[in-house]
Motif scaffolding. Structure first.
Motif, PDB file in Angstrom:
ATOM      1  N   ALA C  22       8.574   2.328 -36.228  1.00 32.84           N
ATOM      2  CA  ALA C  22       9.539   2.280 -35.117  1.00 32.84           C
ATOM      3  C   ALA C  22      10.963   2.392 -35.657  1.00 32.84           C
ATOM      4  CB  ALA C  22       9.364   0.985 -34.324  1.00 32.84           C
ATOM      5  N   ILE C  23      11.221   1.741 -36.785  1.00 35.53           N
ATOM      6  CA  ILE C  23      12.567   1.800 -37.355  1.00 35.53           C
ATOM      7  C   ILE C  23      12.845   3.189 -37.937  1.00 35.53           C
ATOM      8  CG2 ILE C  23      14.023   0.870 -39.216  1.00 35.53           C
ATOM      9  CD1 ILE C  23      12.594  -1.878 -38.517  1.00 35.53           C
ATOM     10  N   GLY C  26      13.605   5.364 -35.166  1.00 36.65           N
ATOM     11  CA  GLY C  26      14.942   5.032 -34.681  1.00 36.65           C
ATOM     12  C   GLY C  26      16.012   5.700 -35.539  1.00 36.65           C
ATOM     13  N   ASP C  29      16.086   9.328 -34.732  1.00 34.45           N
ATOM     14  CA  ASP C  29      16.655   9.489 -33.398  1.00 34.45           C
ATOM     15  C   ASP C  29      18.182   9.412 -33.454  1.00 34.45           C
ATOM     16  OD1 ASP C  29      16.947   9.671 -30.709  1.00 34.45           O
ATOM     17  OD2 ASP C  29      15.921   7.807 -30.204  1.00 34.45           O
ATOM     18  N   VAL C  30      18.678   8.363 -34.105  1.00 36.89           N
ATOM     19  CA  VAL C  30      20.130   8.189 -34.192  1.00 36.89           C
ATOM     20  C   VAL C  30      20.763   9.350 -34.966  1.00 36.89           C
ATOM     21  CG1 VAL C  30      21.926   6.773 -35.277  1.00 36.89           C
ATOM     22  CG2 VAL C  30      20.141   5.689 -33.897  1.00 36.89           C
ATOM     23  N   GLU C  33      20.611  12.314 -32.414  1.00 39.08           N
ATOM     24  CA  GLU C  33      21.290  12.180 -31.126  1.00 39.08           C
ATOM     25  C   GLU C  33      22.737  11.744 -31.283  1.00 39.08           C
ATOM     26  OE1 GLU C  33      20.171  12.825 -27.966  1.00 39.08           O
ATOM     27  OE2 GLU C  33      18.544  13.832 -29.028  1.00 39.08           O
ATOM     28  N   THR C  34      22.947  10.700 -32.089  1.00 36.47           N
ATOM     29  CA  THR C  34      24.303  10.188 -32.274  1.00 36.47           C
ATOM     30  C   THR C  34      25.009  10.949 -33.397  1.00 36.47           C
ATOM     31  OG1 THR C  34      23.330   8.052 -31.794  1.00 36.47           O
ATOM     32  CG2 THR C  34      25.641   8.063 -32.489  1.00 36.47           C
ATOM     33  N   GLY C  35      24.297  11.072 -34.487  1.00 37.13           N
ATOM     34  CA  GLY C  35      24.872  11.773 -35.630  1.00 37.13           C
ATOM     35  C   GLY C  35      25.814  10.901 -36.427  1.00 37.13           C
ATOM     36  N   LEU C 204      28.412   4.455 -38.996  1.00 33.25           N
ATOM     37  CA  LEU C 204      28.100   5.883 -39.003  1.00 33.25           C
ATOM     38  C   LEU C 204      29.233   6.805 -39.437  1.00 33.25           C
ATOM     39  CD1 LEU C 204      25.952   5.981 -35.733  1.00 33.25           C
ATOM     40  CD2 LEU C 204      25.127   5.924 -38.080  1.00 33.25           C
ATOM     41  N   GLY C 243      18.230  -3.699 -35.125  1.00 29.79           N
ATOM     42  CA  GLY C 243      19.246  -2.707 -34.795  1.00 29.79           C
ATOM     43  C   GLY C 243      20.110  -2.368 -36.001  1.00 29.79           C
ATOM     44  N   ILE C 246      18.533   0.029 -38.368  1.00 30.30           N
ATOM     45  CA  ILE C 246      18.634   1.432 -37.962  1.00 30.30           C
ATOM     46  C   ILE C 246      20.030   1.968 -38.264  1.00 30.30           C
ATOM     47  CG2 ILE C 246      18.642   2.983 -35.975  1.00 30.30           C
ATOM     48  CD1 ILE C 246      16.322   1.450 -34.887  1.00 30.30           C
ATOM     49  N   ALA C 247      21.056   1.213 -37.877  1.00 28.03           N
ATOM     50  CA  ALA C 247      22.432   1.688 -38.075  1.00 28.03           C
ATOM     51  C   ALA C 247      22.722   1.883 -39.568  1.00 28.03           C
ATOM     52  CB  ALA C 247      23.413   0.705 -37.457  1.00 28.03           C
TER      53      ALA C 247
END
Lengths: 498, 214, 483
Positions: C22-23, C26, C29-30, C33-35, C204, C243, C246-247
């Protein structure tokens, strides 16, 4: 609801393989059958003989058939409840639950000289009260906080200590035995409607049980109380110098005790205590704070998990340092986390200093932060859509994105973080402004606060208090008659009681 | 009715609800409520949160949450006050920012919140603020105090630069300069020619009062 | 090659396989999507060429998952770093654990516990002590101090690397900030490799000088430390551990992608690290257990990626003294890092945050690292260690083991004997003037200072080169107006 303690939410750390656990287990069965264990009690020997053990009455040696050993291990419940004076302090022992136990110390220490000295009666009672107030301390051990207090005769130390804990706390407590004192201990806990676990089956390594331990076990089981088996091997002295070898003798001693308990009364709630140490090869004393204890304990926890019997670890109870210093911190912090991640159900943390020789309430308070921190660790990481927070990360983005002002932070930070009570968390300038206070200074302040404000809730009823006093009186008379309290001791003792 | 709106505005800040606070501020003005009164309840709410923080009951996320909620409603109310040509009661105007080369915003944000709670009018310039931007803001808002935050002592040249420009533009006598941040010291403050220094945010708010003799 | 310590059992895992997945998802995904923001044209161009979606208006890069996974696979799972003395080479990866010192901006006055700037002599002596300590396997960037008295800040790193080359033969890593040109020259002059470093700024973001710097290090053929920059949960990352994983993870993985795009197969060690924010002071909560929850989970994720891991932050607590709090706040994270698969652990000498360092602390920590090392080497179980025949022979009381051959042979292998811990009994302790580990550390420091010599001193031509490069650097910065 019973006391929650902390729950380990991940698989325990394992440092030996399944095959190695099996090899140690076979070693234990082998030693129990070929070497055997000495039981200095006719009553026990007869019971063993009746159950197909091979008994040599000349040297009181019992040799156990493996089938019987394994059957008796299976008879022990893997989880069980014990009753405290307050139902919210009941414990449900077993599985992944970790409870923190206070560490015993013979004496207190003088904070100016760091030298040990006997605690006064007031210090004993005050320390119990402080321990009652600490949220991460879940139960008392027999000799906590101190082995006794100034002016009481040796034989009254355990009953007086138990009375103090019943009076100034409603947390659960273990107790011990010495000169039949379990008779009075059992009466006391029954009088206040609670239970105690008596660490009755105490082996004397290597491979020996004296009569007093065995008699105490019979009494405990007659009173329908849970029981602890205990031993205290020193590797290289009373056990082999190798950790694997000492695991075999140590566990064989404990298992022999379990067999006796389960033969006397099948299904008895049993837990495994134990107090292993390497030997300090310079002084001959146990090497407190040695990492070998943790290597031993972590492997031992694996064996106990195989047997499905709850156990305790003592490695974090003591340090070799005489002060509350850096050494004391790492020598106790490392074993504490290792015990917690490897599956011990009871871990001694609070208050212990050098060896079994010293305890201090300020150390209790410092350690409550350590216990809380470790408890938080074993509760692990919550992984869900909300905690993964992918949408939030997307919304915040790169710099100058910021999380502090987000609803998610307000909601979650307190659940995720452990905030210590007395650790110094200031920045340098703040710290200088504060007068350079340390965790020790904050602990002192918290101690004073607790003593000024904490109340035991609920206190003993008058009739319970009368019962306790009556039972103590009985004990005093019993030992006076037996000549175990001399006239001189009695005069000093009376002064303390006044 | 008007009392109810004001109560709700205060509550929105106490419950860290930014959007709600802004909406209630608009509603208050629509209902012709005196903007000064609205400003008062907002300040009162932030002060309450600041007090809770001071007592150790509330924490940083609460403090920052309240400040955010207040700041979302503030421009709406302020605009109305200016439109009406009213005078706002204030202890003084403070321009705050983290200096160029430093992106740490936590200490700065805390100071802003606590200054607002004390009753100052606060203009938060954010992080990584250049000397030029500081000077521009001091002029624009007629600041009584310029507060510079920095976590790292490396930023000393930048802070000296700000003070040098203030002198050059004959502004140095008109504005008090205070500095703060995790690793700064009294000595550092003297060295760069600031008027005052405090390592903590609550201390910073008190320092601002002292500098203006309020 | 330095042996370090080997973990002989399965690592501690606090996430389930599903959690790791899951991580990982994540992170992908980040990244897509976020970059991540890269303030470097050169990097952005490289990303664009490799099918990333680049937004030139805000320098944000969005990564296709397949590219990310391919780049993770390109990084080697084990690699060597060359030291000045080949016996100090490291082979990083697998179950090997090495320790490195912590760092401090300044030293402390041991009487007042207040900060003050270290002298040049103290910095050099600090390196000598680290060279002498057996459990210091690698020298951290900026260790022992960020700089010393009268060194302009632009020269701090260069002077620090020079001190380590001169007073030690152990391998080391290096930071950047425009100084890497001279640092690389110096390493080449001494015949060593430096672990280069790219540091990011959560959330990020990668700033330009960090990115420029690794281009140079990679061109020099050096391995790279991708450093997360210390996400603070609740400030620069989500307040939840999951969280922040992931970050922080996404940020590091983006750095690894860049490194592998610049030069596939480049040796990379990843340095995560997030800790909670102190919600009273606003500073990072050094020594908080949340940091360990993050590290242990992080190690599990990067073991899944088969990329070596550095847990650099186990050296800092929140206490300002060498005291009980400092003891548990440093030791617990260090043992957890060692159990959970960190390959390099930052530990010796660090005190509060990154702000203070002291040689006494380093010497005491040598015992702690030795103790943790002994633990992860585990238990030997075989016929001889099980000792069933011996147990049979000794039997119950009065049986005794101390006088047996088996004890003489085995006890030293089984026990770890610390060098400066107080192991006396009460009476002995009183007789010796109540010495504590701090007193013994002082004695050991004096002994090291009096007797320790760096095994291979620099040749005079190497020394000349180092001095020449330092001179060039000083001149360069003077001309630039930075001194």
């Amino acid at each position: 609801m019973a006391m929650k303690g902390f729950t380990r939410k991940f698989k325990p750390l394992e440092i030996i393989t399944e095959e190695q656990v099996e090899a140690i287990h076979r070693g234990i069965l082998d030693v129990l059958q070929t070497t055997g264990v000495r039981f200095e009690s006719k009553r026990a020997l007869k019971l063993f003989e009746k159950n197909d053990c091979q008994v040599d009455y000349d040297n009181m040696r019992v040799k156990f058939p493996p089938g019987l050993v394994e059957e008796c291990l299976r008879r022990c419940p893997s989880s069980f409840r014990v009753k405290a004076r307050e139902p919210k302090n009941d414990l449900i022992i077993g599985g992944n639950t970790v409870y923190f136990v206070a560490s015993p110390g013979m004496q207190t220490v003088d904070l100016d000289t760091w030298e040990p000295r006997p605690a006064t009666k007031k210090e004993y009672y005050d320390t119990v009260k402080i321990m009652d107030a600490l949220p991460n301390l879940h139960l008392f051990c027999c000799y906590t906080p101190y082995f006794g207090f100034e002016g009481i005769p040796e034989v009254m130390k355990i009953p007086e200590g138990l009375a103090a804990k019943i009076r100034n706390s409603n947390k659960f407590t273990w107790s011990c035995f010495s000169n039949d004192c379990e008779i009075f201990n059992i009466k006391m806990v029954k009088a206040v409607g609670t239970e105690t676990i008596i660490l009755a089956m105490m082996a004397s390594p290597p491979l020996t049980y004296y009569n007093s331990a065995i008699e105490c076990a019979f009494r405990t089981l007659e009173a329908d109380l849970p029981i602890g088996v205990d031993t205290g091997t020193v590797f290289g002295a009373t056990g082999p110098a190798t950790i694997a070898g000492s695991l075999v003798t140590y566990t064989a001693e404990l298992v022999a005790g379990i067999v006796l308990i389960q033969l006397i009364k099948p299904g008895t709630r049993t837990f495994i205590a134990g107090f292993p140490h390497p030997q300090n090869m310079r002084s001959g004393s146990p090497a407190f704070g040695d990492i070998g204890i943790s290597l031993f304990d972590v492997a031992f926890n694996q064996i106990c998990r195989k047997y499905e019997i709850p156990c305790r670890n003592t490695a974090s109870a003591y340090s070799s340092s005489k002060k509350m210093d850096f050494q004391c911190g790492y020598e106790r912090g490392i074993p504490a986390i290792l015990s917690a991640v490897s599956g011990a159900q009871f871990i001694h943390v609070h208050g212990g200093m050098y060896g079994e020789l010293a305890h201090h309430p300020i150390q209790d308070i410092l350690d409550d932060d350590v216990a809380g921190m470790i408890g938080r660790f074993i509760e692990g990481v919550e992984v869900s859509d909300e905690t993964l927070a992918i949408d939030l990360i997307e919304k915040v983005g790169p710099i100058p994105g910021f999380y502090l002002n987000k609803e998610h932070t307000r909601k979650w930070w307190r659940k995720e973080q452990f905030v210590p009570e007395v650790a110094d968390r200031l920045t340098y300038p703040e710290w200088i402004n504060s007068g350079k206070k340390t965790a020790f200074d904050y602990a002192k302040k918290r101690m004073e606060e607790i003593l000024a404000t904490h109340k035991v809730d609920p206190p003993l009823t008058n009739s319970q208090e009368e019962d306790i006093e009556r039972i103590l009186k009985e004990a005093r008379e019993y030992y006076r008659k037996k000549g175990l309290i001399t006239d001189e001791e009695w005069e000093t003792y009376k002064k303390v009681l006044r | 009715m008007s009392n109810e709106i004001l109560e709700n505005l205060k509550k929105a800040i106490l419950e860290y609800e930014s959007e709600k606070a802004a909406n209630l501020a608009r509603e208050a003005l629509e209902k012709k409520i005196d903007p000064a009164k609205a400003l008062n309840v907002m300040t009162e709410a932030v002060r309450q949160v600041g007090d809770g923080f001071g007592r150790g009951e509330l924490w940083l996320p609460d403090l920052v949450g309240a400040a955010d909620a207040m700041q979302s409603a503030m421009p709406i109310i302020q605009k109305e006050i200016e439109r009406k040509g009213m005078k706002v009661e204030t202890l003084g105007v403070v321009v705050v920012g983290t200096v160029f080369g430093d992106i740490h915003s936590i200490g700065k944000t805390m100071v802003c919140t606590l200054l607002a709670a004390e009753g100052f009018t606060v203009y938060d310039l954010g992080v990584n603020v250049t000397a030029e931007k500081f000077i521009e803001a001091v002029k624009k808002y007629k600041a009584d105090i310029l507060a510079m935050s920095a976590l790292m002592t490396m930023t000393a040249p930048e802070q000296r630069k700000v003070i040098a420009i203030l002198k050059k533009e004959n502004l140095r006598d008109k504005v008090k300069v205070m500095v703060g941040g995790g690793s700064l010291t009294e000595e550092f403050a003297k060295n760069i020619g600031a008027d005052g220094y405090d390592p903590t945010a609550p201390g910073g708010a008190k320092l601002a009062r002292r500098l203006l003799n309020k | 090659m330095l042996k370090g310590f080997t973990r002989k059992f399965k690592p501690l895992e606090i996430l389930t396989e599903e959690h790791v997945e899951a991580i990982h998802r994540g992170i992908l995904d980040v990244l897509q999507e976020t970059g991540v923001r890269f303030e470097s044209k050169r990097a952005l161009k490289l990303f664009e060429k490799n099918d990333c979606q680049v937004d030139w208006s805000n320098n944000q890069v969005r990564f296709p998952p397949a590219l990310v996974e391919e780049c993770l696979r390109k990084a080697p799972s084990s690699f060597r770093i060359k030291a000045r003395d080949p016996k100090n080479d490291l082979i990083i990866g697998g179950n090997t654990v090495y320790f490195e010192p912590g760092v401090g901006m300044q030293t402390i006055d041991i009487d007042t516990w207040e900060l003050r700037t270290a002298t040049r002599k103290e910095n050099y002596d600090g390196v000598t002590i680290l060279d002498a300590l057996d459990t210091v396997h690698f020298l951290s960037c900026y260790c022992p101090y960020f700089g010393f008295d009268n060194v302009p800040s632009v020269m701090a790193m260069l002077e620090s690397v020079a001190a380590k080359i001169r007073n030690s033969t152990k391998a080391q890593w290096s930071g950047y900030q425009g100084r890497e040109v001279f640092v690389i020259e110096m390493a080449k002059a001494a015949g060593i490799e430096l672990l280069g470093n790219i540091i990011c700024s959560p959330p990020l973001t990668y700033y330009g000088d960090g990115v420029e710097n690794i281009f140079r290090f990679i061109e020099a053929g050096f391995p790279i430390d991708v450093c997360g920059g210390g996400t603070i949960a609740g400030a620069t990352g989500p307040a939840t551990v999951a969280g922040s994983l992931i970050a922080d993870g996404a940020l590091n993985v983006a750095g690894i992608v860049l490194v592998q795009l610049i030069k596939p197969g480049t040796r990379v060690i990843v340095q995560g690290g997030a800790g909670p924010q102190n919600m009273r002071q606003g500073s990072p909560a050094f020594g908080a257990i949340g940091g360990s929850l993050h590290n242990v989970a992080y190690n599990q994720i990067f073991r899944h990626y088969k990329i070596p891991i550095m847990d650099a932050g186990c050296y800092a607590g929140s206490s300002k003294r060498i005291d009980y709090q400092n003891g548990y706040e440093k030791a617990i994270p260090a043992v957890l890092a060692a159990l959970s698969g960190a390959n390099l652990i930052g530990f010796h000498g660090g005190m509060y945050g990154e702000l203070s360092w002291h040689p006494f602390q380093a010497i005491i920590d040598d015992d702690v690292a030795g103790m943790i090392g002994r633990f992860i080497e585990g238990i030997k179980v075989n016929d001889e260690t099980l000792a069933i025949d011996l147990i049979e022979k000794v039997g119950p009381i009065p049986g005794f083991y101390l006088n047996k051959e088996h004890t003489r042979k085995w006890w030293k292998k089984e026990q770890f004997v610390p060098k400066v811990a107080d192991r006396l009994t009460y009476p002995e302790w009183m007789k010796t003037g109540k010495k504590s580990c701090l007193d013994y550390a002082k004695e050991r420091m004096d002994e090291i200072a009096a007797t320790h010599k760096v095994a291979i001193p620099l040749t005079s031509s190497q020394e000349k080169d180092i001095e020449r490069i330092l001179k060039e650097a000083r001149k360069y910065y003077k001309e630039k107006g930075l001194i």
